[in-house]
Design a protein around this motif. Structure first.
Motif, PDB file in Angstrom:
ATOM      1  N   THR A   1       0.809  -1.219   0.000  1.00 22.23           N
ATOM      2  CA  THR A   1       0.000   0.000   0.000  1.00 22.23           C
ATOM      3  C   THR A   1       0.846   1.276   0.000  1.00 22.23           C
ATOM      4  OG1 THR A   1      -0.141   0.076   2.415  1.00 22.23           O
ATOM      5  CG2 THR A   1      -1.807  -1.227   1.247  1.00 22.23           C
ATOM      6  N   LYS A   2       1.991   1.242   0.700  1.00 21.85           N
ATOM      7  CA  LYS A   2       2.880   2.417   0.798  1.00 21.85           C
ATOM      8  C   LYS A   2       2.154   3.639   1.355  1.00 21.85           C
ATOM      9  CE  LYS A   2       5.860   0.984  -3.045  1.00 21.85           C
ATOM     10  NZ  LYS A   2       5.194  -0.304  -3.254  1.00 21.85           N
ATOM     11  N   ARG A   3       1.183   3.410   2.228  1.00 22.60           N
ATOM     12  CA  ARG A   3       0.436   4.508   2.826  1.00 22.60           C
ATOM     13  C   ARG A   3       1.169   5.132   4.015  1.00 22.60           C
ATOM     14  NH1 ARG A   3      -3.339   6.867  -0.329  1.00 22.60           N
ATOM     15  NH2 ARG A   3      -4.347   5.274  -1.598  1.00 22.60           N
ATOM     16  N   LEU A   4       2.156   4.425   4.584  1.00 22.81           N
ATOM     17  CA  LEU A   4       2.935   4.936   5.700  1.00 22.81           C
ATOM     18  C   LEU A   4       4.410   4.836   5.349  1.00 22.81           C
ATOM     19  CD1 LEU A   4       0.996   3.192   8.605  1.00 22.81           C
ATOM     20  CD2 LEU A   4       0.781   5.572   7.879  1.00 22.81           C
ATOM     21  N   GLY A   5       5.202   5.819   5.763  1.00 21.76           N
ATOM     22  CA  GLY A   5       6.616   5.821   5.435  1.00 21.76           C
ATOM     23  C   GLY A   5       7.462   6.393   6.545  1.00 21.76           C
ATOM     24  N   VAL A   6       8.764   6.101   6.490  1.00 26.19           N
ATOM     25  CA  VAL A   6       9.742   6.594   7.460  1.00 26.19           C
ATOM     26  C   VAL A   6      10.815   7.354   6.703  1.00 26.19           C
ATOM     27  CG1 VAL A   6      11.426   5.966   9.234  1.00 26.19           C
ATOM     28  CG2 VAL A   6       9.309   4.638   8.982  1.00 26.19           C
TER      29      VAL A   6
ATOM     30  N   LYS B   1       3.256  11.687  15.390  1.00 26.38           N
ATOM     31  CA  LYS B   1       2.657  12.615  14.442  1.00 26.38           C
ATOM     32  C   LYS B   1       3.160  12.294  13.039  1.00 26.38           C
ATOM     33  CE  LYS B   1       1.949  17.530  13.559  1.00 26.38           C
ATOM     34  NZ  LYS B   1       2.272  18.914  13.989  1.00 26.38           N
ATOM     35  N   PHE B   2       2.231  12.149  12.113  1.00 30.04           N
ATOM     36  CA  PHE B   2       2.564  11.814  10.737  1.00 30.04           C
ATOM     37  C   PHE B   2       2.432  13.062   9.863  1.00 30.04           C
ATOM     38  CE2 PHE B   2       1.524   7.748  12.546  1.00 30.04           C
ATOM     39  CZ  PHE B   2       2.392   6.861  11.926  1.00 30.04           C
TER      40      PHE B   2
ATOM     41  N   GLY C   1       9.243  16.111  10.140  1.00 35.47           N
ATOM     42  CA  GLY C   1       9.086  14.932  10.969  1.00 35.47           C
ATOM     43  C   GLY C   1       9.695  13.707  10.316  1.00 35.47           C
ATOM     44  N   LYS C   2       9.710  12.634  11.066  1.00 34.62           N
ATOM     45  CA  LYS C   2      10.344  11.402  10.624  1.00 34.62           C
ATOM     46  C   LYS C   2       9.369  10.447   9.922  1.00 34.62           C
ATOM     47  CE  LYS C   2      13.254  11.696  14.760  1.00 34.62           C
ATOM     48  NZ  LYS C   2      13.623  11.028  16.030  1.00 34.62           N
ATOM     49  N   PHE C   3       8.057  10.653  10.137  1.00 35.00           N
ATOM     50  CA  PHE C   3       7.076   9.701   9.632  1.00 35.00           C
ATOM     51  C   PHE C   3       6.044  10.434   8.777  1.00 35.00           C
ATOM     52  CE2 PHE C   3       8.656   8.334  13.748  1.00 35.00           C
ATOM     53  CZ  PHE C   3       9.143   7.067  13.461  1.00 35.00           C
ATOM     54  N   VAL C   4       5.622   9.757   7.696  1.00 33.12           N
ATOM     55  CA  VAL C   4       4.675  10.372   6.767  1.00 33.12           C
ATOM     56  C   VAL C   4       3.484   9.454   6.548  1.00 33.12           C
ATOM     57  CG1 VAL C   4       6.483  11.677   5.575  1.00 33.12           C
ATOM     58  CG2 VAL C   4       5.823   9.420   4.716  1.00 33.12           C
ATOM     59  N   LYS C   5       2.352  10.066   6.285  1.00 29.34           N
ATOM     60  CA  LYS C   5       1.122   9.357   5.886  1.00 29.34           C
ATOM     61  C   LYS C   5       0.787   9.827   4.483  1.00 29.34           C
ATOM     62  CE  LYS C   5      -1.976   8.526   8.921  1.00 29.34           C
ATOM     63  NZ  LYS C   5      -3.067   8.646   9.927  1.00 29.34           N
ATOM     64  N   VAL C   6       0.561   8.883   3.580  1.00 33.95           N
ATOM     65  CA  VAL C   6       0.491   9.187   2.153  1.00 33.95           C
ATOM     66  C   VAL C   6      -0.948   9.279   1.662  1.00 33.95           C
ATOM     67  CG1 VAL C   6       1.143   8.391  -0.154  1.00 33.95           C
ATOM     68  CG2 VAL C   6       2.711   8.086   1.763  1.00 33.95           C
TER      69      VAL C   6
END
Length: 609
Positions: free
Chosen positions: A39-44, A87-88, A119-124
Motif C-alpha cells: 500500500t505504501k500509505r505509511l513511510g519513514v 505525528k505523521f 518529521g520522521k514519519f509520513v502518511k500518504v
C-alpha cells in the motif's frame, strides 16, 4: 576493524538519530518480519534502513496502522517493544515520488530527499476523501490536506473538501477508485499512485486540458465499461455527463448529484490498458423468490449430475428415451448453474453480461424444447399401434433421435439468433425491440416494451400448451384401451389385461411426469405474463412456493428414473456386488415388471408382447 565499523555506525546513528527497521518499500509484519509494503500509505524518512538484517544491538522504528513501533535489539534478538502515537506528516505521494498536478498522479523521483517533510514519519495520500482540490484558493481552515513537491520542486497542496462548491469554479471529474488507487486485473482498486486521471484519452471530453478537481469514492459497486463504439456520450466542460438512453430514446444529462453516473479510471487488465469510461449502476436487489429458489437449484444440480453419471455408467443411454433424458438433464443442469451464478455474482463485465444473457435465453428455451421432445416421445409410444423390431426399429430410433436433436437444440439456437439479430440491428419499433445486457444480463423488461413476451415468453407458453395437449391425448388413449378390453372374451382379455397392466405402470409414470414437468411449467409460463407480487402477499408466496417446486426438477427426475429396483440391481452388478439368493430370485420375479418402467421406443409395445 570491527571497532571501526561499529564506531562509524554509531556516528551515523547519532547524526540520523534513528534507524528504519526494514528497507525502503518494506513494512513490518505481525511477527517482526520485513515484507513488501503493497500500500505504501505509511513511510519513514531516514537514510538508515534495514536495521533488522544487520544483527547488531540498538533500536529501530517503523510506522504501522496502530502507531509508531520501536524495537530494541540485544545480540540480534528483539528484547523490547514500544508503541507510541506519533505525528505523521501528510505527504501526497509515497517516499521517493513527486506529484504531477497535470494528471493528478505520482512519479518516481531520483532520490529519497524530501526536505519539505516535517518529521520522521509520513502518511500518504487522501484515501478517505471524496472531493479533492489541488492548490485551492482560498484555503479552507481545518480541512484535511497533504503536501508534496512537483517536478520543479515547488510545493503542491491537495485539500479535502466536504461539498461541491469548488465544482462551480472548475470542472469536477468522477474517479472510480479512491485517491492513489486504480483498476488492476479487472474492477479491483489497488494502490498504484502513478496513474491518476488524464482527460486526453477520449475525444468525447470537452476541453480536456482545462484544470479539474476529483470526486473519488464512487457511490455504487456495479460498473460496466462504456465502449465508445457502442454508447453515445460526452463529458461536458461544466462536469455534466450526457449520454443517450435507449429506454427513453433520448439524451440524458447527469450532474454531480447523480449517485449512479459515470466514472473514469485507469485499467490494467488483459482486456485493455489505459483510461476508460465506466457506467455506474445501482446495486441489484435480488428478488425474494430468487433467495429461496437458489438452494433448490443447487440441490437439483447435485441430483442431475448423479442422474447423468448413473445413466452413463449403467448404459441406459442405449435406448432412445435414455438419450432424450440425458439431453434434458444436461440442458436443465446448465440453465440452473447459470441462474445460480447470476443470482450470486452481480458484477459481470459488459461483454460477459451480454454472453450470459444470450446463454440464459438459449438454455431456458432448450429446457422447454426437450420437455416437448419427452412429451412427444411418450405420446408416440402409447399412441402408435404398429411397432417394428430388430434392425428396423433401431434405424427408426436413430432417425427419430436425429429429429429430436435437431429440434431440442436447433429451436433454442434459432430463437437466440433471431433475438441477437434484432438486438444488433435495432430496426424494430421500441415496443418490440429486444434489449440484452444493457441494464441486466437477460432479455430486459422495460416500460411499454414487450420484446420479452413476444420473443421468449410466448414461444415457451406455446410449447407448454402443446405438451399439455399431448398429455391429455395419451391419457385418453389409455382409458379408451381399457374400455375395449372389457368388451372382449376372457382368454384374449387375460392377455390384453397383462399388456394393459404394464401399460398402466408406464401411464403412472406419465402422470408423475405430467405433475412434475408439465403442470408446474405451465404455471411458470403463465406467471411470466403477470407479476404475482402485484396481487398481494399470498399470491407472492404462492409464486415462491411454486418456483421452489419447479427448481427441484433434478430431485424429482432422480426419484423417478434412478430410485428403481432395476437400476439398483444393475448398479450392484456393475460394481460386482453379489446379493443373497432370495433377493436374486425376487429380482428375477420382478424383472419383467421393472423393465416396463423404461421409456423407450426400442422397448415399446413389442417388448410388452
Amino acid at each position: 576493524m570491527r571497532l571501526l565499523i561499529f564506531a562509524s555506525v554509531a556516528v551515523l546513528a547519532r547524526a540520523q538519530s534513528f534507524w528504519k527497521c526494514c528497507d525502503f518499500g518494506e513494512a513490518l509484519g505481525s511477527s517482526y518480519e520485513c515484507k513488501e509494503d503493497l500500500t505504501k500509505r505509511l513511510g519513514v524518512v531516514s537514510n538508515l534502513t534495514n536495521f533488522l538484517s544487520r544483527g547488531i544491538d540498538g533500536k529501530c522504528s517503523e510506522a504501522t496502522d496502530k502507531g509508531i513501533i520501536t524495537l530494541q535489539l540485544l545480540r540480534g534478538e528483539i528484547v523490547a517493544e514500544a508503541l507510541t502515537i506519533g505525528k505523521f506528516f501528510p505527504k501526497c505521494c509515497p517516499l521517493g515520488h513527486f506529484y504531477n498536478p497535470q494528471i493528478h498522479s505520482c512519479a518516481a523521483k531520483g532520490n529519497f530527499q524530501h526536505d519539505f517533510a516535517q518529521g520522521k514519519f509520513v502518511k500518504v495520500g487522501l484515501p478517505q476523501c471524496k472531493f479533492i482540490v489541488d492548490n485551492p484558493d482560498p484555503l479552507e481552515p481545518g480541512a484535511d490536506y497533504c503536501l508534496d513537491e512537483d517536478s520543479q520542486g515547488k510545493l503542491v497542496r491537495r485539500e479535502c473538501r466536504e461539498d461541491t462548491k469548488i465544482c462551480k469554479e472548475q470542472r469536477c471529474v468522477k474517479k472510480c477508485c479512491t485517491d492513489g488507487k486504480s483498476f488492476v486485473g479487472g474492477s479491483i482498486c489497488l494502490d498504484t499512485y502513478t496513474h491518476g486521471i488524464s482527460l486526453n484519452f477520449s475525444s468525447n471530453i470537452e476541453d480536456p486540458t482545462a484544470p479539474f478537481a476529483l470526486i473519488s469514492n464512487r457511490t455504487c459497486s456495479r460498473i460496466f465499461l462504456m465502449s465508445e463504439e457502442r454508447y453515445i456520450f460526452n463529458l461536458l466542460k461544466n462536469g455534466v455527463f450526457r449520454f443517450y438512453q435507449n429506454i427513453t430514446e433520448s439524451f440524458v444529462e447527469e450532474g454531480l448529484d447523480a449517485p449512479n453516473s459515470y466514472c473514469i479510471e485507469h485499467s490494467n487488465s488483459p482486456k485493455g490498458m489505459g483510461f476508460f469510461f465506466f457506467k455506474c449502476f445501482p446495486d441489484l436487489k435480488i428478488e425474494e423468490k430468487f433467495v429461496y429458489t437458489k438452494w433448490s437449484k443447487i440441490l437439483s444440480c447435485v441430483f442431475l449430475v448423479l442422474t447423468i453419471l448413473i445413466y452413463l455408467l449403467l448404459g441406459e443411454t442405449r435406448n432412445l428415451f435414455g438419450k432424450i433424458l440425458i439431453n434434458y438433464c444436461v440442458g436443465t443442469l446448465l440453465l440452473f448453474l447459470l441462474l445460480i451464478y447470476v443470482h450470486t455474482d452481480l458484477e459481470p463485465n459488459d461483454s460477459f453480461c451480454i454472453l450470459l444473457g444470450y446463454s440464459l435465453i438459449f438454455f431456458s428455451t432448450a429446457l422447454f424444447a426437450w420437455l416437448n421432445v419427452m412429451c412427444c416421445d411418450i405420446w408416440l409410444t402409447f399412441g402408435t399401434t404398429k411397432h417394428s423390431i430388430g434392425i428396423t426399429q433401431r434405424r427408426k430410433d436413430l432417425k427419430r433421435l436425429l429429429v429430436y436433436m435437431s429440434y431440442g437444440w436447433g429451436v433454442p439456437l434459432i430463437l437466440t439468433l433471431i433475438i441477437y439479430m434484432f438486438t444488433s440491428l435495432n430496426v424494430l419499433p421500441y415496443e418490440i425491440q429486444p434489449f440484452v445486457g444493457t441494464t441486466q444480463c437477460f432479455i430486459e423488461s422495460r416500460t411499454n416494451n414487450y420484446a420479452g413476451v413476444l420473443f421468449l415468453r410466448l414461444p415457451h407458453l406455446i410449447i407448454q400448451i402443446i405438451n399439455t395437449v399431448l398429455f391429455v391425448q395419451t391419457i385418453s388413449y389409455c382409458l379408451r384401451i381399457k374400455n375395449e378390453i372389457n368388451k372382449i372374451d376372457d382368454t384374449i382379455r387375460h392377455q390384453q389385461k397383462y399388456k394393459f397392466k404394464r401399460d398402466q405402470e408406464r401411464l403412472f409414470l406419465i402422470l408423475k411426469l405430467s405433475v412434475i414437468m408439465g403442470v408446474n411449467y405451465s404455471f411458470d409460463a403463465l406467471s411470466a405474463f403477470v407479476k404475482m407480487s402485484d396481487f398481494g402477499t399470498v399470491a407472492k408466496y404462492i409464486e415462491v412456493t411454486w418456483d421452489c417446486i419447479n427448481c427441484l426438477q433434478g430431485v424429482f427426475i432422480f426419484l423417478i428414473f434412478i430410485c428403481k429396483r432395476k437400476i439398483y440391481n444393475d448398479f450392484l452388478r456393475k460394481l460386482n456386488i453379489r446379493r443373497t439368493d432370495h433377493l436374486l430370485q425376487n429380482t428375477q420375479t420382478h424383472s419383467m415388471s421393472s423393465a416396463t418402467t423404461r421409456f423407450s421406443l426400442k422397448n415399446g409395445r413389442n417388448s410388452l408382447k
